[in-house]
Design a protein around this motif. Structure first.
Motif, PDB file in Angstrom:
ATOM      1  N   PHE A   1       0.853  -1.185   0.000  1.00 51.25           N
ATOM      2  CA  PHE A   1       0.000   0.000   0.000  1.00 51.25           C
ATOM      3  C   PHE A   1       0.894   1.242   0.000  1.00 51.25           C
ATOM      4  O   PHE A   1       1.315   1.706   1.064  1.00 51.25           O
ATOM      5  N   PRO A   2       1.246   1.773  -1.170  1.00 53.57           N
ATOM      6  CA  PRO A   2       2.111   2.955  -1.217  1.00 53.57           C
ATOM      7  C   PRO A   2       1.375   4.207  -0.771  1.00 53.57           C
ATOM      8  O   PRO A   2       0.293   4.520  -1.279  1.00 53.57           O
ATOM      9  N   ILE A   3       1.950   4.923   0.187  1.00 52.24           N
ATOM     10  CA  ILE A   3       1.371   6.189   0.643  1.00 52.24           C
ATOM     11  C   ILE A   3       1.879   7.330  -0.223  1.00 52.24           C
ATOM     12  O   ILE A   3       1.171   8.283  -0.501  1.00 52.24           O
ATOM     13  N   THR A   4       3.128   7.234  -0.664  1.00 52.89           N
ATOM     14  CA  THR A   4       3.703   8.175  -1.621  1.00 52.89           C
ATOM     15  C   THR A   4       3.886   7.452  -2.945  1.00 52.89           C
ATOM     16  O   THR A   4       3.612   6.251  -3.051  1.00 52.89           O
ATOM     17  N   GLY A   5       4.369   8.158  -3.958  1.00 54.11           N
ATOM     18  CA  GLY A   5       4.479   7.563  -5.283  1.00 54.11           C
ATOM     19  C   GLY A   5       5.820   7.815  -5.947  1.00 54.11           C
ATOM     20  O   GLY A   5       5.880   8.385  -7.032  1.00 54.11           O
ATOM     21  N   ARG A   6       6.902   7.382  -5.318  1.00 55.67           N
ATOM     22  CA  ARG A   6       8.237   7.567  -5.890  1.00 55.67           C
ATOM     23  C   ARG A   6       8.554   6.471  -6.909  1.00 55.67           C
ATOM     24  O   ARG A   6       8.031   5.362  -6.816  1.00 55.67           O
ATOM     25  N   THR A   7       9.439   6.792  -7.839  1.00 57.83           N
ATOM     26  CA  THR A   7       9.856   5.823  -8.840  1.00 57.83           C
ATOM     27  C   THR A   7      10.519   4.617  -8.162  1.00 57.83           C
ATOM     28  O   THR A   7      11.404   4.785  -7.325  1.00 57.83           O
ATOM     29  N   HIS A   8      10.054   3.415  -8.533  1.00 51.58           N
ATOM     30  CA  HIS A   8      10.579   2.159  -7.993  1.00 51.58           C
ATOM     31  C   HIS A   8      10.407   2.058  -6.474  1.00 51.58           C
ATOM     32  O   HIS A   8      11.121   1.303  -5.810  1.00 51.58           O
ATOM     33  N   GLN A   9       9.438   2.770  -5.928  1.00 51.99           N
ATOM     34  CA  GLN A   9       9.301   2.820  -4.475  1.00 51.99           C
ATOM     35  C   GLN A   9       9.143   1.436  -3.854  1.00 51.99           C
ATOM     36  O   GLN A   9       9.840   1.088  -2.884  1.00 51.99           O
ATOM     37  N   LEU A  10       8.229   0.634  -4.380  1.00 51.16           N
ATOM     38  CA  LEU A  10       7.982  -0.677  -3.787  1.00 51.16           C
ATOM     39  C   LEU A  10       9.199  -1.576  -3.944  1.00 51.16           C
ATOM     40  O   LEU A  10       9.581  -2.296  -3.014  1.00 51.16           O
ATOM     41  N   ARG A  11       9.824  -1.540  -5.101  1.00 45.97           N
ATOM     42  CA  ARG A  11      10.989  -2.388  -5.363  1.00 45.97           C
ATOM     43  C   ARG A  11      12.148  -2.017  -4.438  1.00 45.97           C
ATOM     44  O   ARG A  11      12.835  -2.897  -3.898  1.00 45.97           O
ATOM     45  N   VAL A  12      12.375  -0.716  -4.257  1.00 50.43           N
ATOM     46  CA  VAL A  12      13.486  -0.258  -3.423  1.00 50.43           C
ATOM     47  C   VAL A  12      13.219  -0.540  -1.943  1.00 50.43           C
ATOM     48  O   VAL A  12      14.101  -1.014  -1.216  1.00 50.43           O
ATOM     49  N   HIS A  13      12.001  -0.267  -1.465  1.00 52.73           N
ATOM     50  CA  HIS A  13      11.681  -0.512  -0.058  1.00 52.73           C
ATOM     51  C   HIS A  13      11.759  -2.010   0.277  1.00 52.73           C
ATOM     52  O   HIS A  13      12.248  -2.389   1.347  1.00 52.73           O
ATOM     53  N   LEU A  14      11.290  -2.865  -0.626  1.00 49.08           N
ATOM     54  CA  LEU A  14      11.357  -4.307  -0.362  1.00 49.08           C
ATOM     55  C   LEU A  14      12.806  -4.784  -0.346  1.00 49.08           C
ATOM     56  O   LEU A  14      13.179  -5.629   0.473  1.00 49.08           O
ATOM     57  N   GLN A  15      13.622  -4.244  -1.235  1.00 48.34           N
ATOM     58  CA  GLN A  15      15.044  -4.588  -1.205  1.00 48.34           C
ATOM     59  C   GLN A  15      15.672  -4.155   0.119  1.00 48.34           C
ATOM     60  O   GLN A  15      16.420  -4.913   0.743  1.00 48.34           O
ATOM     61  N   PHE A  16      15.354  -2.951   0.561  1.00 45.81           N
ATOM     62  CA  PHE A  16      15.908  -2.431   1.802  1.00 45.81           C
ATOM     63  C   PHE A  16      15.525  -3.314   2.991  1.00 45.81           C
ATOM     64  O   PHE A  16      16.317  -3.540   3.909  1.00 45.81           O
ATOM     65  N   LEU A  17      14.296  -3.843   2.971  1.00 46.24           N
ATOM     66  CA  LEU A  17      13.816  -4.699   4.063  1.00 46.24           C
ATOM     67  C   LEU A  17      14.437  -6.090   4.040  1.00 46.24           C
ATOM     68  O   LEU A  17      14.234  -6.877   4.964  1.00 46.24           O
ATOM     69  N   GLY A  18      15.176  -6.416   2.970  1.00 47.59           N
ATOM     70  CA  GLY A  18      15.786  -7.732   2.870  1.00 47.59           C
ATOM     71  C   GLY A  18      14.913  -8.766   2.211  1.00 47.59           C
ATOM     72  O   GLY A  18      15.216  -9.963   2.256  1.00 47.59           O
ATOM     73  N   HIS A  19      13.814  -8.331   1.570  1.00 46.15           N
ATOM     74  CA  HIS A  19      12.907  -9.239   0.861  1.00 46.15           C
ATOM     75  C   HIS A  19      12.609  -8.670  -0.524  1.00 46.15           C
ATOM     76  O   HIS A  19      11.486  -8.252  -0.815  1.00 46.15           O
TER      77      HIS A  19
END
Length: 473
Positions: free
Chosen positions: A281-299
């Protein structure tokens, strides 16, 4: 007395495309939609970041599909012109307001032969289910193999589809196409105003935590040429709420453990067993947001060719990384993907991993085009046409409309395993309460509930399931 000279000045002939085939030269082959090569002229106004830079430097830095030597030769031979006139030198500076024109023999990459699905249509809008691997707008190596041009080819040359939202090329799912400008502007305004709620479905490496996981990490564009983004302190604010829908462990734990021996030593990502289906559920809309955040979380997304690629990010796959010390090395390794190296996602860790690594991926073949000497690419494998990220649902926060698709095939339970087959109230009761998570839009945001757990990666919160049921509001 009016001036007898007509004020309009015809554009220079070199700025006019010498070939504009219609209907588009599509043909279907091996499950792919292909385009016969044709000549085309790109006309581009000077972007702000290009101002007062040498023209060859701009092409070498900003465009990836051809080597610097090609662009140097194109400038010298007059296939690249500035304001309709030959460029005096490869070191000529590009100024604000200049138009760069580049005529070339265009080779478009193939895309999936899957048709564009229609979720809803009325006199103002078309709500489509975009296939994965297809760009929305003509860009880079893609023109006719784009959502816009495919819809024009289907509905007529004079029709002008107007996208109201954008999905990455590799992403599938809900998109809004305006039939006229006012409808497109109205829907775009709703999306920009954050009154539209979005839900994505993805498939990630390993066992994703249960409960609501919030990632509030800023995102910075590292390389526009490579399309690379990362969590950095000086980036733009970005917030995503994640909720696990299902976890599927590996079929045979003993077989999986043997992969940690020998050459796999030190590869932390291989300790992540199985995969999870996650709602985003993206609250903001940055480029590649979901892909980058999931990578950061280790998944990271299981088959993401960039953010789940060990050859690019190393054995940790970029988990928890926030500094830019290795950015240059990362960009160098990423630039080789699809050229010297096979453009695969090394962390694609499930029962398909062996078949995946054996398939032919898109890379340079060593052959060149007889017409223009352009290096030719092999066809992409079916696994490269998209990633496991799908825009499943968009709905109006005021309850005026609601559009959704079913779960994509890759999100369904694997053979011999049980799991949800649709993200409904019955299979996944969830109401992400943004106010309880401290993410309300009003000025007086309330703090997260007691019991919120801060994960190892700073700034990421994991809430136990909230006492709420029903669809996301």
């Amino acid at each position: 007395m009016p001036d007898d000279k007509f004020p309009f000045v015809d554009p220079p002939p070199v700025c006019i495309t010498p070939c504009d085939p219609w209907p588009p030269p599509y043909y279907l082959e091996d499950g792919l939609r292909k385009v016969t090569p044709y000549h085309y002229t790109y006309n581009t106004y000077c972007k702000q970041r290009w101002r007062d830079r040498e023209i060859l430097d701009i092409f070498a830095a900003e465009f990836r599909d051809r080597p610097t030597e090609y662009y140097e030769k194109a400038i010298v031979e007059g296939r690249v012109v500035l304001n309709g006139k030959p460029v005096p030198s490869t070191t000529t500076l590009v100024r604000n307001g200049d138009i760069i024109s580049h005529t070339l023999h265009r080779h478009e990459p193939p895309v999936s032969a899957q048709s564009i699905g229609i979720v809803h249509e009325d006199e103002d809008l078309i709500v489509i289910n975009k296939p994965a691997g297809m760009p929305v707008h003509p860009a880079g190596r893609y023109n006719f193999n784009s959502i816009i041009e495919l819809m024009r080819a289907d509905r007529g040359y004079g029709w002008n589809p107007l996208p109201c939202n954008r999905l990455d090329r590799l992403t599938s799912g809900i998109m809004f196409i305006g039939k006229h400008r006012q409808a497109a502007e109205d829907m775009s305004a709703q999306i920009r105003g954050r009154t539209v709620k979005k839900e994505y479905i993805t498939r990630v490496v390993g066992e994703f935590p249960e409960g609501e996981v919030v990632c509030e990490k800023p995102i910075l564009q590292i390389s526009p040429k490579l399309g690379l983004n990362a969590v950095r302190a000086n980036g733009k604010e970005a917030t995503t709420v994640f909720k696990r829908l299902a976890y599927y462990p590996p079929k045979d734990e003993s077989d999986s453990e043997t992969q940690l021996n020998g050459e796999d030593k030190g590869m932390e990502w291989k300790k992540l067993r199985g995969y999870s289906i996650v709602r985003c559920f993206p609250i903001t809309g940055r480029t590649h947001q979901l892909r980058v955040h999931l990578q950061f979380l280790g998944h990271p997304i299981s088959n993401d060719p960039i953010y789940a690629n060990q050859r690019v990010f190393g054995p940790s796959l970029g988990r928890g990384h926030t500094d830019g010390e290795n950015d240059e090395d990362i960009m160098t390794r990423l630039s080789r993907m699809g050229k010297e190296d096979v453009a695969d996602a090394v962390a694609y860790h499930d029962e398909m991993v062996d078949q995946y690594n054996k398939r032919k991926a898109e890379k340079m073949t060593g052959e060149t085009c007889e017409v223009c000497d352009t290096p030719l690419y092999s066809d992409p494998g079916a696994h490269e046409l998209g990633i496991y990220l799908h825009a499943r649902r968009y709905h109006c926060g005021e309850g005026k409309w609601d559009y959704e698709t079913g779960l994509p095939e890759w999100a369904l339970p694997p053979p011999s395993m049980e799991g949800p087959t649709e993200a409904t109230q019955e299979s996944d009761p969830l109401a992400v309460d943004l106010e309880k998570l401290g993410l309300a839009d009003d000025e007086n945001k309330s703090a997260p509930e007691q019991g919120t757990i801060v994960l190892e990666d700073g700034g990421v919160q994991h809430n136990q399931p909230l006492a709420a049921a029903g669809a996301v509001a």
